[in-house]
Design a protein around this motif. Structure first.
Motif, PDB file in Angstrom:
ATOM      1  N   PHE A  61     -42.521 -57.636  -1.341  1.00 28.92           N
ATOM      2  CA  PHE A  61     -41.564 -58.438  -2.115  1.00 28.92           C
ATOM      3  C   PHE A  61     -40.832 -57.501  -3.088  1.00 28.92           C
ATOM      4  O   PHE A  61     -41.052 -57.548  -4.309  1.00 28.92           O
ATOM      5  CB  PHE A  61     -42.286 -59.554  -2.874  1.00 28.92           C
ATOM      6  N   PRO A  62     -39.962 -56.639  -2.585  1.00 28.95           N
ATOM      7  CA  PRO A  62     -39.374 -55.577  -3.422  1.00 28.95           C
ATOM      8  C   PRO A  62     -38.469 -56.070  -4.555  1.00 28.95           C
ATOM      9  O   PRO A  62     -38.244 -55.329  -5.513  1.00 28.95           O
ATOM     10  CB  PRO A  62     -38.594 -54.725  -2.420  1.00 28.95           C
ATOM     11  N   ASP A  63     -37.979 -57.294  -4.466  1.00 32.38           N
ATOM     12  CA  ASP A  63     -37.139 -57.813  -5.545  1.00 32.38           C
ATOM     13  C   ASP A  63     -37.912 -58.761  -6.462  1.00 32.38           C
ATOM     14  O   ASP A  63     -37.325 -59.544  -7.203  1.00 32.38           O
ATOM     15  CB  ASP A  63     -35.900 -58.509  -4.973  1.00 32.38           C
ATOM     16  N   PHE A  84     -44.078 -66.078 -10.099  1.00 31.72           N
ATOM     17  CA  PHE A  84     -43.489 -64.932  -9.404  1.00 31.72           C
ATOM     18  C   PHE A  84     -42.468 -65.443  -8.400  1.00 31.72           C
ATOM     19  O   PHE A  84     -42.720 -66.437  -7.708  1.00 31.72           O
ATOM     20  CB  PHE A  84     -44.565 -64.150  -8.639  1.00 31.72           C
ATOM     21  N   THR A  85     -41.330 -64.760  -8.296  1.00 29.58           N
ATOM     22  CA  THR A  85     -40.332 -65.071  -7.272  1.00 29.58           C
ATOM     23  C   THR A  85     -39.953 -63.769  -6.576  1.00 29.58           C
ATOM     24  O   THR A  85     -39.986 -62.696  -7.183  1.00 29.58           O
ATOM     25  CB  THR A  85     -39.064 -65.709  -7.880  1.00 29.58           C
ATOM     26  N   GLY A  86     -39.625 -63.872  -5.309  1.00 28.01           N
ATOM     27  CA  GLY A  86     -39.212 -62.686  -4.580  1.00 28.01           C
ATOM     28  C   GLY A  86     -38.878 -63.014  -3.142  1.00 28.01           C
ATOM     29  O   GLY A  86     -39.143 -64.118  -2.660  1.00 28.01           O
ATOM     30  N   THR A  87     -38.300 -62.045  -2.462  1.00 25.83           N
ATOM     31  CA  THR A  87     -37.923 -62.187  -1.058  1.00 25.83           C
ATOM     32  C   THR A  87     -38.914 -61.416  -0.207  1.00 25.83           C
ATOM     33  O   THR A  87     -39.176 -60.235  -0.464  1.00 25.83           O
ATOM     34  CB  THR A  87     -36.492 -61.661  -0.828  1.00 25.83           C
ATOM     35  N   HIS A  88     -39.433 -62.067   0.806  1.00 24.15           N
ATOM     36  CA  HIS A  88     -40.464 -61.491   1.678  1.00 24.15           C
ATOM     37  C   HIS A  88     -39.797 -60.539   2.669  1.00 24.15           C
ATOM     38  O   HIS A  88     -39.316 -60.944   3.711  1.00 24.15           O
ATOM     39  CB  HIS A  88     -41.191 -62.632   2.401  1.00 24.15           C
ATOM     40  N   GLU A  89     -39.799 -59.242   2.313  1.00 25.35           N
ATOM     41  CA  GLU A  89     -39.113 -58.238   3.125  1.00 25.35           C
ATOM     42  C   GLU A  89     -40.054 -57.250   3.796  1.00 25.35           C
ATOM     43  O   GLU A  89     -39.603 -56.322   4.462  1.00 25.35           O
ATOM     44  CB  GLU A  89     -38.095 -57.494   2.258  1.00 25.35           C
ATOM     45  N   THR A  98     -40.281 -62.192   6.623  1.00 24.65           N
ATOM     46  CA  THR A  98     -39.543 -63.388   7.051  1.00 24.65           C
ATOM     47  C   THR A  98     -38.152 -63.467   6.441  1.00 24.65           C
ATOM     48  O   THR A  98     -37.332 -64.259   6.886  1.00 24.65           O
ATOM     49  CB  THR A  98     -40.302 -64.667   6.629  1.00 24.65           C
ATOM     50  N   GLY A  99     -37.905 -62.682   5.394  1.00 19.08           N
ATOM     51  CA  GLY A  99     -36.633 -62.779   4.680  1.00 19.08           C
ATOM     52  C   GLY A  99     -36.549 -64.005   3.790  1.00 19.08           C
ATOM     53  O   GLY A  99     -35.515 -64.245   3.172  1.00 19.08           O
ATOM     54  N   ARG A 100     -37.629 -64.762   3.694  1.00 21.96           N
ATOM     55  CA  ARG A 100     -37.623 -65.984   2.885  1.00 21.96           C
ATOM     56  C   ARG A 100     -37.840 -65.676   1.410  1.00 21.96           C
ATOM     57  O   ARG A 100     -38.612 -64.813   1.042  1.00 21.96           O
ATOM     58  CB  ARG A 100     -38.722 -66.938   3.353  1.00 21.96           C
ATOM     59  N   ARG A 101     -37.146 -66.423   0.593  1.00 19.90           N
ATOM     60  CA  ARG A 101     -37.332 -66.352  -0.858  1.00 19.90           C
ATOM     61  C   ARG A 101     -38.481 -67.287  -1.218  1.00 19.90           C
ATOM     62  O   ARG A 101     -38.535 -68.418  -0.743  1.00 19.90           O
ATOM     63  CB  ARG A 101     -36.044 -66.790  -1.552  1.00 19.90           C
ATOM     64  N   VAL A 102     -39.421 -66.797  -2.030  1.00 18.66           N
ATOM     65  CA  VAL A 102     -40.595 -67.587  -2.374  1.00 18.66           C
ATOM     66  C   VAL A 102     -40.791 -67.636  -3.880  1.00 18.66           C
ATOM     67  O   VAL A 102     -40.321 -66.774  -4.619  1.00 18.66           O
ATOM     68  CB  VAL A 102     -41.882 -67.024  -1.712  1.00 18.66           C
ATOM     69  N   THR A 103     -41.505 -68.663  -4.287  1.00 16.60           N
ATOM     70  CA  THR A 103     -41.977 -68.801  -5.658  1.00 16.60           C
ATOM     71  C   THR A 103     -43.454 -69.116  -5.575  1.00 16.60           C
ATOM     72  O   THR A 103     -43.853 -70.018  -4.840  1.00 16.60           O
ATOM     73  CB  THR A 103     -41.251 -69.949  -6.390  1.00 16.60           C
ATOM     74  N   GLN A 132     -44.607 -71.393   2.289  1.00 15.88           N
ATOM     75  CA  GLN A 132     -43.230 -70.928   2.105  1.00 15.88           C
ATOM     76  C   GLN A 132     -42.857 -69.830   3.104  1.00 15.88           C
ATOM     77  O   GLN A 132     -41.701 -69.688   3.473  1.00 15.88           O
ATOM     78  CB  GLN A 132     -43.034 -70.398   0.686  1.00 15.88           C
ATOM     79  N   LEU A 133     -43.870 -69.067   3.520  1.00 12.49           N
ATOM     80  CA  LEU A 133     -43.640 -68.017   4.507  1.00 12.49           C
ATOM     81  C   LEU A 133     -43.676 -68.555   5.943  1.00 12.49           C
ATOM     82  O   LEU A 133     -43.442 -67.808   6.896  1.00 12.49           O
ATOM     83  CB  LEU A 133     -44.683 -66.892   4.368  1.00 12.49           C
ATOM     84  N   GLY A 134     -43.985 -69.850   6.085  1.00 11.00           N
ATOM     85  CA  GLY A 134     -44.058 -70.467   7.405  1.00 11.00           C
ATOM     86  C   GLY A 134     -45.350 -70.148   8.111  1.00 11.00           C
ATOM     87  O   GLY A 134     -45.442 -70.302   9.330  1.00 11.00           O
TER      88      GLY A 134
END
Length: 141
Positions: A61-63, A84-89, A98-103, A132-134
């Motif tokens: 989650f680099p962001d 925590f929030t971030g994009t699963h990269e 997945t490219g999904r944004r998660v909280t 959230q990641l499916g």
């Protein structure tokens, strides 16, 4: 250490390690005898294990960003609710990017001695994160 000093030390840890992505700061922030009482999958319970685990989280989650929503101090211990929030990269817990944004919410308990963290207990909403990641109940890939 006063309650305010403990709050500042807690915020400093999150800022330095997570926001600034300075995982090497863990060597100075955690005591030599540090213990992670609730390790993540495959995580060793010492300082080095914590350092490696956090590095893996930041790679996945680099962001990542965070907000301390609430904290309570008693003696040498602080309890925090952190969002925590971030994009699963990157791969995380066996789930490919997945490219999904998660909280995700984490309840952290930390104990400090002589200005360094000695103990940590972290409770993560893993079910909510996996959904959230499916990769869990309620999620779709």
């Amino acid at each position: 250490m006063s309650a305010e000093e403990l709050r500042k030390a807690n915020a400093h840890f999150y800022d330095e390690v997570f926001r600034r992505r300075n995982v090497d700061a863990i060597d100075d922030l955690l005591s030599d005898d540090f213990v992670e009482h609730i390790p993540g999958p495959g995580q060793q319970t010492d300082r080095q294990g914590t350092k490696e685990f956090i590095k893996n989280v930041l790679d996945a989650f680099p962001d990542m960003d965070l907000e301390i929503e609430h904290d309570v101090v008693e003696g040498d211990t602080i309890a925090s609710v952190v969002r925590f929030t971030g994009t699963h990269e990157g791969e995380f817990a066996g789930v490919p990017a997945t490219g999904r944004r998660v909280t995700v919410y984490v309840t952290d308990f930390g104990r400090m001695r002589d200005g360094r963290w000695t103990d940590h207990w972290g409770l993560v909403d893993v079910g909510g994160l996996m959904a959230q990641l499916g990769a869990g109940p309620g999620g779709t890939r």
